[in-house]
Design a protein around this motif. Structure first.
Motif, PDB file in Angstrom:
ATOM      1  N   HIS A 139       0.845  -1.189   0.000  1.00 22.11           N
ATOM      2  CA  HIS A 139       0.000   0.000   0.000  1.00 22.11           C
ATOM      3  C   HIS A 139       0.883   1.242   0.000  1.00 22.11           C
ATOM      4  CE1 HIS A 139      -3.612  -2.401   0.795  1.00 22.11           C
ATOM      5  NE2 HIS A 139      -2.873  -3.086   1.649  1.00 22.11           N
ATOM      6  N   LYS A 140       0.281   2.397  -0.013  1.00 24.07           N
ATOM      7  CA  LYS A 140       1.042   3.644  -0.050  1.00 24.07           C
ATOM      8  C   LYS A 140       1.834   3.853   1.237  1.00 24.07           C
ATOM      9  CE  LYS A 140       0.555   8.632  -0.773  1.00 24.07           C
ATOM     10  NZ  LYS A 140      -0.368   9.747  -1.080  1.00 24.07           N
ATOM     11  N   LYS A 141       1.213   3.573   2.401  1.00 24.12           N
ATOM     12  CA  LYS A 141       1.848   3.887   3.682  1.00 24.12           C
ATOM     13  C   LYS A 141       2.394   2.674   4.422  1.00 24.12           C
ATOM     14  CE  LYS A 141      -0.791   8.118   4.558  1.00 24.12           C
ATOM     15  NZ  LYS A 141      -1.673   8.845   5.511  1.00 24.12           N
ATOM     16  N   ASN A 142       1.956   1.476   4.035  1.00 25.09           N
ATOM     17  CA  ASN A 142       2.465   0.298   4.739  1.00 25.09           C
ATOM     18  C   ASN A 142       2.495  -0.919   3.819  1.00 25.09           C
ATOM     19  OD1 ASN A 142      -0.186  -1.209   5.026  1.00 25.09           O
ATOM     20  ND2 ASN A 142      -0.700   0.695   6.077  1.00 25.09           N
TER      21      ASN A 142
ATOM     22  N   THR B  92       3.646  -6.141   9.723  1.00 26.64           N
ATOM     23  CA  THR B  92       3.357  -4.935   8.940  1.00 26.64           C
ATOM     24  C   THR B  92       4.522  -3.953   9.079  1.00 26.64           C
ATOM     25  OG1 THR B  92       0.990  -5.205   9.278  1.00 26.64           O
ATOM     26  CG2 THR B  92       1.743  -3.037   8.572  1.00 26.64           C
ATOM     27  N   PHE B  93       4.934  -3.379   7.949  1.00 27.47           N
ATOM     28  CA  PHE B  93       6.040  -2.426   7.908  1.00 27.47           C
ATOM     29  C   PHE B  93       5.570  -1.131   7.260  1.00 27.47           C
ATOM     30  CE2 PHE B  93       7.838  -6.626   7.934  1.00 27.47           C
ATOM     31  CZ  PHE B  93       8.954  -6.548   8.752  1.00 27.47           C
ATOM     32  N   SER B  94       6.169  -0.025   7.677  1.00 26.49           N
ATOM     33  CA  SER B  94       5.940   1.252   7.009  1.00 26.49           C
ATOM     34  C   SER B  94       6.690   1.254   5.679  1.00 26.49           C
ATOM     35  CB  SER B  94       6.428   2.401   7.903  1.00 26.49           C
ATOM     36  OG  SER B  94       6.534   3.604   7.157  1.00 26.49           O
TER      37      SER B  94
ATOM     38  N   MET C  52       4.445 -10.075  -5.017  1.00 27.31           N
ATOM     39  CA  MET C  52       3.637  -8.912  -4.651  1.00 27.31           C
ATOM     40  C   MET C  52       2.870  -8.435  -5.876  1.00 27.31           C
ATOM     41  SD  MET C  52       6.614  -6.021  -4.292  1.00 27.31           S
ATOM     42  CE  MET C  52       8.019  -5.984  -5.413  1.00 27.31           C
ATOM     43  N   GLU C  53       1.762  -7.751  -5.628  1.00 26.67           N
ATOM     44  CA  GLU C  53       0.942  -7.227  -6.711  1.00 26.67           C
ATOM     45  C   GLU C  53       1.606  -5.985  -7.311  1.00 26.67           C
ATOM     46  OE1 GLU C  53      -2.949  -6.403  -5.298  1.00 26.67           O
ATOM     47  OE2 GLU C  53      -3.481  -8.488  -4.978  1.00 26.67           O
ATOM     48  N   SER C  54       1.360  -5.772  -8.589  1.00 30.92           N
ATOM     49  CA  SER C  54       1.887  -4.569  -9.256  1.00 30.92           C
ATOM     50  C   SER C  54       0.918  -3.418  -9.014  1.00 30.92           C
ATOM     51  CB  SER C  54       2.048  -4.830 -10.756  1.00 30.92           C
ATOM     52  OG  SER C  54       0.835  -5.309 -11.321  1.00 30.92           O
ATOM     53  N   THR C  55       0.957  -2.883  -7.806  1.00 34.35           N
ATOM     54  CA  THR C  55       0.033  -1.827  -7.384  1.00 34.35           C
ATOM     55  C   THR C  55       0.636  -0.456  -7.672  1.00 34.35           C
ATOM     56  OG1 THR C  55      -0.675  -3.278  -5.595  1.00 34.35           O
ATOM     57  CG2 THR C  55      -1.369  -0.979  -5.471  1.00 34.35           C
ATOM     58  N   GLY C  56       0.096   0.238  -8.692  1.00 29.85           N
ATOM     59  CA  GLY C  56       0.583   1.578  -9.017  1.00 29.85           C
ATOM     60  C   GLY C  56       2.096   1.604  -9.156  1.00 29.85           C
ATOM     61  N   SER C  57       2.736   2.546  -8.460  1.00 27.33           N
ATOM     62  CA  SER C  57       4.195   2.626  -8.427  1.00 27.33           C
ATOM     63  C   SER C  57       4.737   2.292  -7.047  1.00 27.33           C
ATOM     64  CB  SER C  57       4.648   4.037  -8.834  1.00 27.33           C
ATOM     65  OG  SER C  57       4.098   4.999  -7.940  1.00 27.33           O
ATOM     66  N   TYR C  58       3.853   1.812  -6.143  1.00 24.69           N
ATOM     67  CA  TYR C  58       4.266   1.555  -4.768  1.00 24.69           C
ATOM     68  C   TYR C  58       5.193   0.342  -4.643  1.00 24.69           C
ATOM     69  CZ  TYR C  58       0.288   4.670  -3.980  1.00 24.69           C
ATOM     70  OH  TYR C  58      -0.585   5.721  -4.018  1.00 24.69           O
TER      71      TYR C  58
END
Length: 406
Positions: A14-17, A32-34, A57-63
């Motif tokens: 995700h964006k924050k974690n 869980t990590f930041s 891992m999923e190819s989520t945006g540029s995260y």
């Protein structure tokens, strides 16, 4: 179900974690990590400490990029997986269970990684994509100039072919400086535009005020800035493309494919075609292959699948350019399909053909061989002759074929 990997890690990014689920013979552990750099380094050490040989891992945006950049420095296999593929596998798929579900699928070998180029090519890809974005922004700014002129009833774009040409630029700068006389403005024209003096004078007679002059000044200044930045990117890309000059020259032999399009192609797919099993796989990855939708024995119309949008748009642009070439196979293919299916579908079909040609050129390191505008008709003619001979011979007839052309 048999286990393919014993020590795996699934990451829900995700964006924050980032949620990491590690599954080993000793059990399962979720942490869980930041997404701050220190925490991502801690994530990497956590994965290494558990002895994971593969991470998905999923190819989520540029995260996913900062995590991928860290993990690729280690001897860990990384699978960047299409999120749609994960959802297509039956099972529990909720926000809470994401990381666990990815790890479970990975452990049983049910995930397939996407093509991810090395760091050097990823940087080249970012440069080429950013240049394309700036070029598109410049086109949008030129359209805004035309709208401002239309609001002042100045029909310059109806007379000139390029609103950003030398003559247009001189006229626009004079308008910004307060000149309103159509005859004086028309005298600033250059080259062949001087042959349209009477029409140009009529087009330049309008009602322009301070507000519109201010907008034009800002827009021209923005275009100058974009030109400077595009020139800088051109120079940087040129230097990074030096190892691929031979491949660029080979791609430049394809009708409709210019230098910038060839650079876009190499930046997106590289020059090593061994990463794609076939030309069909490459077209599918780019989103240029025909869709499949069959039910009850009937083939329904289906859109092309989603793929690499940057590459797809560049190839369609090249296809439209190829359609304007004379006496070429690609031009003939475009017009043959456009007559039946429309211009847009014809452009996609020709883009598909261009990508197949690109695949074989880069794999064989040979230039494009022009088949000619009548290749399809000759091929169809020979096919009709063979089919007719087969039918006549099946009736017990002996047939001799002679050409009727003198």
């Amino acid at each position: 179900m048999d286990l393919v990997y014993s020590h795996v890690c699934g990451l829900d990014v995700h964006k924050k974690n980032v949620v990491a689920c590690i599954i080993t013979p000793e059990g399962k552990e979720i942490r869980t990590f930041s997404t701050m750099t220190d925490d991502l380094i801690a994530l990497k050490e956590f994965i290494k400490a558990k002895g994971c040989s593969v991470v998905a891992m999923e190819s989520t945006g540029s995260y996913w990029k900062p995590i991928y950049n860290l993990l690729e420095l280690e001897s860990i296999k990384i699978l960047l997986v299409n999120a749609k593929h994960i959802k297509n596998v039956p099972g529990r798929k909720t926000d809470v269970k994401d990381a666990e579900w990815i790890a479970s699928l990975l452990q049983h070998g049910l995930l397939q990684g996407s093509f991810v180029p090395d760091r050097e090519q990823r940087e080249l890809r970012e440069l080429v994509r950013y240049r394309k974005s700036l070029i598109e922004e410049k086109s949008r700014e030129l359209n805004r100039i035309q709208k401002v002129l239309e609001g002042a009833n100045i029909k310059l774009s109806s007379v000139v072919s390029d609103i950003n040409g030398a003559s247009s630029r001189s006229i626009l700068e004079a308008i910004i400086n307060g000149e309103e006389n159509p005859e004086t403005l028309a005298e600033l024209s250059q080259g062949k535009l001087k042959n349209k003096m009477d029409e140009l004078k009529r087009a330049l007679k309008g009602l322009i005020n301070h507000h519109q002059r201010m907008l034009l000044e800002i827009q021209l200044r923005h275009i100058d800035y974009l030109d400077e930045e595009i020139a800088k990117l051109d120079e940087e890309i040129k230097n990074r493309m030096l190892p691929f000059e031979k491949d660029l020259a080979l791609l430049d032999t394809i009708p409709g494919v210019g230098r910038r399009t060839a650079e876009q192609i190499i930046a997106e797919i590289g020059t090593n075609m061994e990463q794609f099993p076939s030309a069909a796989h490459l077209c599918s990855w780019a989103g240029l292959c025909p869709g499949h939708n069959e039910s009850a024995g009937k083939q329904r119309s289906a859109r092309t699948r989603k793929g690499n949008q940057k590459l797809r748009s560049s190839l369609i642009e090249a296809a439209r350019a190829a359609s304007r070439a004379k006496d070429t196979y690609l031009s003939s293919q475009y017009h043959r399909i456009a007559a039946r299916r429309g211009a847009n579908r014809a452009a996609v079909a020709v883009a598909h053909s261009i990508l197949i040609i690109v695949y074989h050129i880069l794999k064989r390191k040979q230039p494009y061989i022009e088949l000619g505008p009548t290749y399809y008709e000759e091929k169809k003619r020979n096919m009709i002759i063979r089919q007719s001979l087969k039918k006549l011979e099946s009736l017990g007839l002996k047939v001799t074929v002679e050409s009727g052309m003198s």
